[in-house]
Motif scaffolding. Sequence first.
Motif, PDB file in Angstrom:
ATOM      1  N   PRO A  19       0.817  -1.214   0.000  1.00 58.88           N
ATOM      2  CA  PRO A  19       0.000   0.000   0.000  1.00 58.88           C
ATOM      3  C   PRO A  19       0.849   1.263   0.000  1.00 58.88           C
ATOM      4  O   PRO A  19       0.306   2.348  -0.152  1.00 58.88           O
ATOM      5  CB  PRO A  19      -0.790  -0.107   1.308  1.00 58.88           C
ATOM      6  CG  PRO A  19       0.007  -1.004   2.167  1.00 58.88           C
ATOM      7  CD  PRO A  19       0.746  -1.937   1.265  1.00 58.88           C
ATOM      8  N   ARG A  20       2.148   1.132   0.124  1.00 56.92           N
ATOM      9  CA  ARG A  20       3.007   2.305   0.151  1.00 56.92           C
ATOM     10  C   ARG A  20       3.688   2.523  -1.196  1.00 56.92           C
ATOM     11  O   ARG A  20       4.611   3.345  -1.305  1.00 56.92           O
ATOM     12  CB  ARG A  20       4.049   2.173   1.260  1.00 56.92           C
ATOM     13  CG  ARG A  20       3.422   1.945   2.628  1.00 56.92           C
ATOM     14  CD  ARG A  20       4.466   1.847   3.714  1.00 56.92           C
ATOM     15  NE  ARG A  20       5.217   3.064   3.853  1.00 56.92           N
ATOM     16  CZ  ARG A  20       4.878   4.071   4.642  1.00 56.92           C
ATOM     17  NH1 ARG A  20       3.800   3.993   5.369  1.00 56.92           N
ATOM     18  NH2 ARG A  20       5.617   5.143   4.706  1.00 56.92           N
ATOM     19  N   ASN A  53      -6.213   0.913   8.571  1.00 59.69           N
ATOM     20  CA  ASN A  53      -5.085   0.051   8.231  1.00 59.69           C
ATOM     21  C   ASN A  53      -4.885  -1.076   9.239  1.00 59.69           C
ATOM     22  O   ASN A  53      -4.477  -2.177   8.884  1.00 59.69           O
ATOM     23  CB  ASN A  53      -3.818   0.894   8.148  1.00 59.69           C
ATOM     24  CG  ASN A  53      -2.633   0.101   7.687  1.00 59.69           C
ATOM     25  OD1 ASN A  53      -1.716  -0.173   8.433  1.00 59.69           O
ATOM     26  ND2 ASN A  53      -2.664  -0.321   6.430  1.00 59.69           N
ATOM     27  N   SER A  54      -5.186  -0.823  10.488  1.00 60.59           N
ATOM     28  CA  SER A  54      -4.927  -1.833  11.516  1.00 60.59           C
ATOM     29  C   SER A  54      -5.760  -3.087  11.298  1.00 60.59           C
ATOM     30  O   SER A  54      -5.449  -4.139  11.855  1.00 60.59           O
ATOM     31  CB  SER A  54      -5.205  -1.267  12.899  1.00 60.59           C
ATOM     32  OG  SER A  54      -6.538  -0.809  12.982  1.00 60.59           O
ATOM     33  N   ARG A  56      -5.623  -4.759   8.879  1.00 61.04           N
ATOM     34  CA  ARG A  56      -4.786  -5.687   8.129  1.00 61.04           C
ATOM     35  C   ARG A  56      -3.985  -6.600   9.042  1.00 61.04           C
ATOM     36  O   ARG A  56      -3.490  -7.640   8.613  1.00 61.04           O
ATOM     37  CB  ARG A  56      -3.817  -4.922   7.225  1.00 61.04           C
ATOM     38  CG  ARG A  56      -4.497  -4.239   6.056  1.00 61.04           C
ATOM     39  CD  ARG A  56      -3.472  -3.555   5.196  1.00 61.04           C
ATOM     40  NE  ARG A  56      -2.464  -4.497   4.718  1.00 61.04           N
ATOM     41  CZ  ARG A  56      -1.217  -4.171   4.405  1.00 61.04           C
ATOM     42  NH1 ARG A  56      -0.818  -2.924   4.524  1.00 61.04           N
ATOM     43  NH2 ARG A  56      -0.369  -5.082   3.979  1.00 61.04           N
ATOM     44  N   VAL A  57      -3.820  -6.200  10.277  1.00 55.91           N
ATOM     45  CA  VAL A  57      -2.984  -6.977  11.193  1.00 55.91           C
ATOM     46  C   VAL A  57      -3.630  -8.315  11.514  1.00 55.91           C
ATOM     47  O   VAL A  57      -4.768  -8.363  11.972  1.00 55.91           O
ATOM     48  CB  VAL A  57      -2.766  -6.200  12.498  1.00 55.91           C
ATOM     49  CG1 VAL A  57      -1.840  -6.981  13.412  1.00 55.91           C
ATOM     50  CG2 VAL A  57      -2.223  -4.817  12.215  1.00 55.91           C
ATOM     51  N   LEU A  58      -2.922  -9.373  11.256  1.00 52.77           N
ATOM     52  CA  LEU A  58      -3.450 -10.693  11.585  1.00 52.77           C
ATOM     53  C   LEU A  58      -3.411 -10.885  13.094  1.00 52.77           C
ATOM     54  O   LEU A  58      -2.365 -10.698  13.725  1.00 52.77           O
ATOM     55  CB  LEU A  58      -2.616 -11.783  10.912  1.00 52.77           C
ATOM     56  CG  LEU A  58      -2.724 -11.867   9.396  1.00 52.77           C
ATOM     57  CD1 LEU A  58      -1.703 -12.871   8.860  1.00 52.77           C
ATOM     58  CD2 LEU A  58      -4.116 -12.286   8.998  1.00 52.77           C
ATOM     59  N   ALA A  61      -0.501 -12.598  14.575  1.00 52.91           N
ATOM     60  CA  ALA A  61       0.735 -11.853  14.772  1.00 52.91           C
ATOM     61  C   ALA A  61       0.716 -11.086  16.090  1.00 52.91           C
ATOM     62  O   ALA A  61       1.730 -10.558  16.524  1.00 52.91           O
ATOM     63  CB  ALA A  61       0.962 -10.887  13.614  1.00 52.91           C
ATOM     64  N   LEU A  62      -0.434 -11.007  16.691  1.00 52.80           N
ATOM     65  CA  LEU A  62      -0.550 -10.368  18.005  1.00 52.80           C
ATOM     66  C   LEU A  62      -0.700 -11.432  19.089  1.00 52.80           C
ATOM     67  O   LEU A  62      -1.165 -11.145  20.192  1.00 52.80           O
ATOM     68  CB  LEU A  62      -1.750  -9.419  18.021  1.00 52.80           C
ATOM     69  CG  LEU A  62      -1.684  -8.280  16.992  1.00 52.80           C
ATOM     70  CD1 LEU A  62      -3.000  -7.535  16.931  1.00 52.80           C
ATOM     71  CD2 LEU A  62      -0.547  -7.330  17.340  1.00 52.80           C
TER      72      LEU A  62
ATOM     73  N   LYS B   9       3.664  -2.437  17.147  1.00 50.96           N
ATOM     74  CA  LYS B   9       2.265  -2.062  17.353  1.00 50.96           C
ATOM     75  C   LYS B   9       2.093  -0.558  17.362  1.00 50.96           C
ATOM     76  O   LYS B   9       1.111  -0.044  16.819  1.00 50.96           O
ATOM     77  CB  LYS B   9       1.770  -2.646  18.683  1.00 50.96           C
ATOM     78  CG  LYS B   9       1.670  -4.148  18.690  1.00 50.96           C
ATOM     79  CD  LYS B   9       1.134  -4.622  20.030  1.00 50.96           C
ATOM     80  CE  LYS B   9       1.504  -6.072  20.300  1.00 50.96           C
ATOM     81  NZ  LYS B   9       1.237  -6.435  21.699  1.00 50.96           N
ATOM     82  N   LEU B  12       2.120   0.532  13.801  1.00 46.21           N
ATOM     83  CA  LEU B  12       0.862   0.191  13.134  1.00 46.21           C
ATOM     84  C   LEU B  12      -0.269   1.106  13.596  1.00 46.21           C
ATOM     85  O   LEU B  12      -1.092   1.555  12.800  1.00 46.21           O
ATOM     86  CB  LEU B  12       0.509  -1.268  13.408  1.00 46.21           C
ATOM     87  CG  LEU B  12       1.406  -2.276  12.693  1.00 46.21           C
ATOM     88  CD1 LEU B  12       1.135  -3.682  13.182  1.00 46.21           C
ATOM     89  CD2 LEU B  12       1.201  -2.178  11.188  1.00 46.21           C
ATOM     90  N   LEU B  15      -0.119   4.294  11.892  1.00 47.36           N
ATOM     91  CA  LEU B  15      -0.477   4.185  10.476  1.00 47.36           C
ATOM     92  C   LEU B  15      -1.961   3.925  10.285  1.00 47.36           C
ATOM     93  O   LEU B  15      -2.436   3.787   9.159  1.00 47.36           O
ATOM     94  CB  LEU B  15       0.294   3.033   9.820  1.00 47.36           C
ATOM     95  CG  LEU B  15       1.729   3.279   9.451  1.00 47.36           C
ATOM     96  CD1 LEU B  15       2.340   2.017   8.885  1.00 47.36           C
ATOM     97  CD2 LEU B  15       1.807   4.405   8.421  1.00 47.36           C
ATOM     98  N   PRO B  19      -2.114   4.751   5.866  1.00 47.15           N
ATOM     99  CA  PRO B  19      -0.984   3.843   5.723  1.00 47.15           C
ATOM    100  C   PRO B  19       0.122   4.406   4.835  1.00 47.15           C
ATOM    101  O   PRO B  19       1.175   3.812   4.734  1.00 47.15           O
ATOM    102  CB  PRO B  19      -1.610   2.608   5.077  1.00 47.15           C
ATOM    103  CG  PRO B  19      -2.815   3.107   4.404  1.00 47.15           C
ATOM    104  CD  PRO B  19      -3.304   4.287   5.175  1.00 47.15           C
ATOM    105  N   VAL B  23       7.627   7.878   6.182  1.00 46.40           N
ATOM    106  CA  VAL B  23       8.384   7.251   7.252  1.00 46.40           C
ATOM    107  C   VAL B  23       8.984   8.293   8.191  1.00 46.40           C
ATOM    108  O   VAL B  23       9.034   8.101   9.402  1.00 46.40           O
ATOM    109  CB  VAL B  23       9.495   6.370   6.664  1.00 46.40           C
ATOM    110  CG1 VAL B  23      10.317   5.746   7.759  1.00 46.40           C
ATOM    111  CG2 VAL B  23       8.898   5.297   5.789  1.00 46.40           C
ATOM    112  N   LEU B  41       8.993  -1.596   9.247  1.00 49.37           N
ATOM    113  CA  LEU B  41       7.944  -1.657   8.233  1.00 49.37           C
ATOM    114  C   LEU B  41       8.259  -2.744   7.222  1.00 49.37           C
ATOM    115  O   LEU B  41       7.398  -3.536   6.845  1.00 49.37           O
ATOM    116  CB  LEU B  41       7.823  -0.302   7.523  1.00 49.37           C
ATOM    117  CG  LEU B  41       6.995   0.744   8.244  1.00 49.37           C
ATOM    118  CD1 LEU B  41       7.018   2.047   7.481  1.00 49.37           C
ATOM    119  CD2 LEU B  41       5.566   0.253   8.399  1.00 49.37           C
ATOM    120  N   LEU B  50       0.619  -9.247   7.949  1.00 52.78           N
ATOM    121  CA  LEU B  50      -0.440  -8.349   7.474  1.00 52.78           C
ATOM    122  C   LEU B  50      -1.217  -8.980   6.331  1.00 52.78           C
ATOM    123  O   LEU B  50      -0.661  -9.663   5.479  1.00 52.78           O
ATOM    124  CB  LEU B  50       0.177  -7.027   6.998  1.00 52.78           C
ATOM    125  CG  LEU B  50       0.959  -6.230   8.039  1.00 52.78           C
ATOM    126  CD1 LEU B  50       1.583  -5.003   7.393  1.00 52.78           C
ATOM    127  CD2 LEU B  50       0.060  -5.838   9.187  1.00 52.78           C
TER     128      LEU B  50
END
Lengths: 152, 152
Positions: A19-20, A53-54, A56-58, A61-62, B9, B12, B15, B19, B23, B41, B50
């Motif tokens: 996305p960047r 955007n958050s 998207r975080v699986l 992964a947390l 975190k 994220l 962002l 997103p 930077v 990132l 993600l």
Amino acid sequence: MQELDATDKRILAALDDDPRLPVMVLAQRLGLARGTVQSRLERMSESGALRPNSSRVLPAALGRGVAAAVSAELDQHRLNEAIAALRDIPEVLECHAPAGDTDLIIRVVATSPDDLYRVSEEIRLCPGIVRTSTSMFLREVIPYRTTGLLRE
Amino acid sequence: MQELDATDKRILAALDDDPRLPVMVLAQRLGLARGTVQSRLERMSESGALRPNSSRVLPAALGRGVAAAVSAELDQHRLNEAIAALRDIPEVLECHAPAGDTDLIIRVVATSPDDLYRVSEEIRLCPGIVRTSTSMFLREVIPYRTTGLLRE
DNA sequence: GCCGTACTGGTCAATCTGTTCAATAAAGCA
DNA sequence: TGCTTTATTGAACAGATTGACCAGTACGGC
């Protein structure tokens, strides 16, 4: 909310992995002028067509490798109370009100089966929630995606 | 998959709305060196923590204002066949295998109740799928979020 | 035929990126 | 304790990108 057109979808599809990606790269990759891509990106973020955007975080992964759906039966008079309480539980990712016998379907995650028990207990104790039934997800058969819809 | 630490975190969370935040801005906003933010990132996108960006697109913005969950009962011998067929239906956003009596829970969207009927029919006709039961979502009570988990 | 809207292709200065580097914490291990 | 490894910092560089403009063009609706 604004409906996305074909060009919007092409832009989103190109951004799918990163996305960047610079706007210039996008523009030449899609055969559009830079300004076009730029204004559309702007419009899309403003229009509320995108989740934060958050999202998207699986959860894995947390540290939340366990997922489940909790069906809840409500005291209908205390609906809003219950929803407010659910909103305060971070492990509650999502909540829907389906047609049918159950009042709410609550998507939750947890660190372990044991932690899932704790979370579902916490839900059961929310004001206005009468009964719950938790069903753990053994496998994520198809991970969340919208790719197919973007390609139309 | 890599577990995300507190700094990840924080990045994220910063962002969350945009997103595409540069930077440099991120770095000074979080009190970190640019290189740190940059490498993290990079690591996060590589590590598979993600979802693809397109998962941010709200189905409603693609004209799919109707959401539902389809419970399916399977011919267990043809599980993979069924999954492959489901994967080909763009309206199928997600699919889980829960513990319990139903074999699959399938998240779908559609343009209208009528279209939902079509989609659920399409699912019913998948090889290996014996019986389905569709329950439409009347309301999205809590939209998908992970914000709470990010703030830990 | 006229109008509003969106797109194009171009410019500008200011900012950002990717990349290096040496120096400095911080963390794990003997 | 002292050593090693790893992550972070701050600084530098050339080159690319951004946001902001602009005039010109294409297109659909009226």
